[in-house]
Design an enzyme around this catalytic site. Structure first.
Site: not given
Length: 507
Positions: A156, A227, A291
């Site tokens: 991440d 990410h 995201e």
């Protein structure tokens, strides 16, 4: 008595309590399951006489993971058509042996099989690294509750946790951050404490073997194309601004820094996924996909040219295209890609044979099924266990609350959704999410996990008709077992940045 509750259970009078302890005998093909069971039981002091016998039997309709258990005063017989079924029966036997007094089993008959084929838990080791010994402990607790998937979130913005041969900077640089944000995303408070760590491929192979012995497969997640701030800190040339040197991200939330769409970025993805697939033999491999802000693509000449070449409606549509490319590459490796479902929040469409994890809400999961996907139902309001368990002070610094009752009332098949067997659209299963922004230690994870993991295990395994009150009755005794296994924190856990609610103070 047992969590998750078996599909069919008939209690009988009496118990199987041979003098000298519980012996385990294995029929042909049942040796590994028998060794697993024997490892959970006190060593018997006798070598003959009545025993628990495990047998693989081909007749009967037990399914791929079903089993049958018959306990009488003279012995116990566990049968299944597969090793997976035997291992599930082993975990039932494990829960039937009392914590105190001589080893014995209550007389009963169980015929059991799971409701859903994918019963998983995500553990985020990217935001906070967890030691390998805790991962083994956690896997064993998942097996106890008949979970069969550990979704290991390995990369991440805040950390890269897996060794990749030929790319040493991923762990030399990407595995370490200078400090961590305290409190929710947007906080301006930092702890000033460096944090990091990573797993060697050897350590992960050992974890895979340990999990496989317990019927748990490990599905790794390499989050792409967003990410990736930790990877870009190590290799800025993989992004859209190679001239910018970035540190590993110390904040929570969503970083705007994403991979580029040039040949170098895809070569990196292919090499990483090839090595990850070699370490983790599970059929599924999670590629993230969630995201992913596309602002940097919109300002990148390379990305704009790629979108034009592909005749896309704009650079935002590079997102599903990127995931589709990774999906096709994994298919060449014999693996099936899984990604987070961004339905309604991203442009374009995903390939229908890409498995999606529906995290925003259950309606998006139902829509994904209608579009032809296999779906893992994981709506955040019911399955995000980094959320507060109650409105009591001292819980994580999150506004959302997901109580034990919330988890128990969640139905992954709500509305009559079909179950997928892995070959056709439908609900493949469900899973809990343990994100660790606010959980820096194993005890924090234990606090967030239990008892909510017990409730989700019921929804994934057991028939839907059982009441919350009946579940709570069984849970009271089960929590005592969890304490004996050191599955619960021994002391009260405190979360940094925890905020008092109205009328309450944080002690």
């Amino acid at each position: 008595m047992i969590i998750p509750h078996p599909a069919r259970l008939t209690r009988r009078a009496g118990s199987f309590a041979p003098a000298g302890g519980l012996r385990v005998l294995a029929g042909r093909g049942a040796e590994r399951a028998a060794r697993l069971l024997a490892g959970y039981l006190p060593r018997p002091t006798i070598h003959s006489g009545p025993a628990i016998r495990l047998d693989l039997v081909r007749e009967g309709n037990r399914g791929l993971e079903g089993y049958e258990l018959d306990v009488t005063p003279t012995g116990a017989l566990l049968t299944a058509s597969t090793e997976a079924g035997l291992r599930n029966g082993v975990q039932t036997l494990r829960q039937l042996v009392p914590l105190h007094g001589p080893p014995r089993l209550p007389c009963l008959h169980v015929r059991d099989a799971p409701r859903l084929p994918w019963r998983g838990v995500l553990l985020d080791v990217a935001r906070h690294f967890m030691p390998p010994e805790f991962l083994r402990e956690f896997v064993d607790l998942l097996a106890l509750h008949k979970y069969n998937v550990l979704h290991l979130h390995l990369t991440d913005d805040q950390g890269w946790r897996i060794e990749i041969d030929g790319w040493p900077r991923l762990t030399e640089v990407g595995a370490w951050r200078a400090e961590s944000m305290v409190g929710p995303a947007g906080s301006d408070v930092y702890d000033g404490v460096p944090h990091g760590g990573f797993y060697t491929q050897r350590e992960l192979r050992e974890l895979v073997a340990f999990a496989a012995d317990r019927g748990v497969r490990i599905v790794p997640e390499i989050d792409l194309p967003g990410h990736v701030r930790a990877a870009l800190a190590a290799h800025p040339e993989l992004g859209n601004r190679p001239e910018v040197r970035l540190p590993v991200w110390t904040a929570w939330g969503i970083s705007p820094d994403i991979l580029g769409v040039h040949d170098g970025a895809f070569a990196f993805c292919r090499e990483v996924l090839t090595q990850v697939a070699d370490v983790f033999p599970a059929r599924h491999l999670h590629i993230g996909g969630d995201e992913c802000p596309t602002t940097q693509w919109a300002s990148s000449p390379v990305a704009r040219a790629k979108a034009a070449q592909l005749e896309l409606g704009g650079t935002a549509e590079l997102h599903p295209w990127f995931l589709g490319e990774l999906h096709r590459f994994l298919a060449e490796l014999g693996r099936q890609a899984v990604c987070w479902d961004e339905t309604g929040h991203a442009a374009g469409r995903l390939p229908p044979d890409l498995v999606v994890t529906a995290w925003r809400d259950a309606a998006h999961g139902a829509l994904a099924v209608a579009r032809g996907h296999q779906v893992i139902m994981a709506p955040h309001t019911s399955t995000y266990f980094d959320y507060r368990q109650s409105e009591e002070p001292g819980e994580p610094p999150r506004a959302d609350v997901t109580t034990l009752r919330d988890v128990h009332r969640f139905d992954p098949l709500d509305g009559g959704l079909p179950v997928s067997d892995g070959t056709r659209p439908g609900v493949l299963g469900t899973q809990a999410q343990l994100w660790t922004e606010h959980a820096p230690t194993p005890d924090h994870v234990r606090h967030l996990a239990f008892p909510r993991l017990c409730a989700l295990a019921e929804r994934a395994w057991s028939p839907a008709a059982r009441s919350y009150a009946e579940f709570q009755e069984r849970l009271a005794g089960h929590l005592e077992r969890l304490r004996a296994l050191d599955a619960l924190p021994k002391e009260r856990v405190r979360f940094a940045g925890a905020v008092p609610l109205s009328g309450k103070t944080v002690p």
